[in-house]
Every structure is written in C-alpha cells, then in structure tokens.
Design an enzyme around this catalytic site. Structure first.
Site, PDB file in Angstrom:
ATOM      1  N   LEU A 213       3.495   8.873  23.721  1.00  0.00           N
ATOM      2  CA  LEU A 213       3.275   7.435  23.699  1.00  0.00           C
ATOM      3  C   LEU A 213       1.927   7.065  24.309  1.00  0.00           C
ATOM      4  O   LEU A 213       1.638   7.406  25.457  1.00  0.00           O
ATOM      5  CB  LEU A 213       4.408   6.728  24.454  1.00  0.00           C
ATOM      6  N   ASP A 214       1.100   6.369  23.537  1.00  0.00           N
ATOM      7  CA  ASP A 214      -0.194   5.849  23.990  1.00  0.00           C
ATOM      8  C   ASP A 214      -1.145   6.930  24.484  1.00  0.00           C
ATOM      9  O   ASP A 214      -2.062   6.657  25.255  1.00  0.00           O
ATOM     10  CB  ASP A 214       0.001   4.787  25.090  1.00  0.00           C
ATOM     11  N   GLU A 215      -0.942   8.174  24.055  1.00  0.00           N
ATOM     12  CA  GLU A 215      -1.809   9.268  24.501  1.00  0.00           C
ATOM     13  C   GLU A 215      -2.544   9.927  23.340  1.00  0.00           C
ATOM     14  O   GLU A 215      -3.126  10.999  23.508  1.00  0.00           O
ATOM     15  CB  GLU A 215      -0.973  10.327  25.245  1.00  0.00           C
TER      16      GLU A 215
END
Length: 270
Positions: A213-215
């Site tokens: 997530l969001d990486e």
C-alpha cells in the site's frame, strides 16, 4: 533496456536510419549500480514494427527488451469515491484535449460524483461496496472495466484498498494519488496531522500501485510551503491543489511513454 556495452546508441540509431525513420528526440541513461542501459527515442516516419524488432534483436544483447509505442491517446478509466478535486481536474483536461488520454468511464462506489461526471458526457458507473466483500466488489468492478480495453486505471482519490489479484491484472498500469503525505502522515486526517506537527512543507506523491500500500514506484511528487498562520482547513485546501498538480504531472509522463519501471523505482525520460 539491456546490459550496457559500447556502441549501443550507434547500433540502435543505425537501425532506425536504415528503417527510414527520423529521430526527433532521444534520451539515454546508464544505471551505474546495475550496469543497465536504457534509451527512449521519438521517431517520425512509417515503419514495419516486425522488421525493426528483428533487426534490433540481432544487434542488441540477448537480455534486451524493446517496446514500440504509438503516440495515440491512451484509454483510461478513473476510479473515484466522493472527493471531486482530482476527478474534476482530469475531466476538464479531458474535455479540452489536454490529457493525451480518453476517459472511457468513471467508476465509483458512491453516487456522489454522478452529476459532476454527467456534465462532461463521460459514462459513470456506481458499483456500491455495501453488502459485498472485497472479492465480490472487485469482480463487479473488473466486469465493468473489461468492456473498455483499457491501457491504464487512474485512482482519483479512490478510497478502497485494491487486492493483489486486482493489481496484478493491471501491473504497472494503475496510478494513484494517495490521501496522505507520503510517507509521513498515513491514515485519517493527514492534513490535521500535518497541522498539529507544525509542518513547513506539504506535498503529494503520484505512484504506480503495487501490493504494498502506497509504496509503489514513484512517478511524480510536488510540494508547497506552508506556515503557522494556516489552519488545518487551509492546509487541506492547499493539499488538494498540490495533489492535482502531482497527479497531472504523473499522467503527462506516463501517457507520453516517458516512464520506465525498474524494480520499485522509475526512470523518467523528461
């Protein structure tokens, strides 16, 4: 891209010349750590893609990968929830031919944005998540998206976490603008968190979506200065503007085929 060695630019440009193509823009990059060579070239002229691929395969190292892309606008769908600012900006750019993409549809898990989308004569689908588990909801979402033969999916403040199975279907083809200041303020009310921390810069990061997530690989980032005179609401308003800027910049690069994903990094031929 391929393992770097002497003469690669000469070999590639020679093949383009023999194919009768005119080079109008060229960029090269050698990654000093991996020893890999990357090159992006804009050309003009009619070509036989198969003939060019065959010649390049003979001239380049065995590990080389070659992509031939058309400059035609990409086909995209936009996923949204309730926030209007990023979606509204994309719809305006689309309406005025400033997106280099065709928005085939907007899909949301709420009806809130239906009237906004309707003003731009773009198909709107509401696929509610209520009463469905994530797998069931994503199956319905996938069914609607499949009819459009999409190049990319854009998450314009889409507030649901996508499963690894869904992401794999669009590997490196989902672009997100997260609801946070990556990586500092994650979760609810990021602008309130920023206000309470007394930050001096706020920013946004547009990236490709991965299982983490969001990486995912970062495509574009933007920041603006703030100070103690601004309330949390002021920061949220400023944050909406910087989110639009970062997302628009990322999409300009991606839709122009100027982004190469290497592991969890990107190479930008700007």
């Amino acid at each position: 891209g391929c393992r770097d060695k002497k003469g690669l630019v000469h070999r590639i440009t020679g093949a383009l010349f023999r194919a009768g193509l005119n080079i109008v823009r060229n960029g090269e990059f050698v990654d000093g750590e991996s020893g890999y060579f990357y090159m992006r070239t804009d050309v003009q002229g009619a070509l036989s893609a198969e003939d060019l691929r065959c010649e390049l395969a003979e001239l380049l190292p065995a590990d080389a990968w070659v992509q031939l892309r058309s400059p035609e606008p990409k086909r995209i769908a936009v996923l949204a929830t309730k926030e209007y600012h990023c979606l509204g900006d994309l719809l305006l750019r689309h309406a005025h031919g400033d997106l280099n993409a065709h928005i085939c549809a907007v899909v949301s898990n709420h009806e809130v944005l239906a009237d906004l989308v309707g003003q731009f004569d773009v198909p709107f689908h509401c696929i509610s998540h209520i009463g469905l588990d994530r797998r069931e909801h994503e199956e319905q979402l996938q069914k609607h998206l499949a009819q459009y033969e999409l190049d990319y999916v854009v998450l314009a403040k889409y507030m649901r976490i996508l499963s690894p199975e869904f992401v794999r279907h669009f590997t490196h083809r989902i672009i997100n603008i997260p609801h946070s200041f990556l990586p500092a303020f994650i979760g609810a009310n990021p602008y309130r968190q920023a206000f309470e921390r007394g930050v001096k810069l706020i920013g946004a990061t547009a990236h490709f979506v991965t299982d983490d997530l969001d990486e995912g690989p970062i495509v574009a980032q933007s920041v603006i200065p703030v100070d103690h005179r601004q309330s949390a609401r002021d920061m949220a308003r400023a944050g909406r503007e910087v989110e639009k800027i970062a997302l628009a910049r990322a999409l300009d690069l991606v839709f122009a085929d100027q982004v190469v994903v290497v592991g969890n990094r990107t190479i930008i031929f700007d």
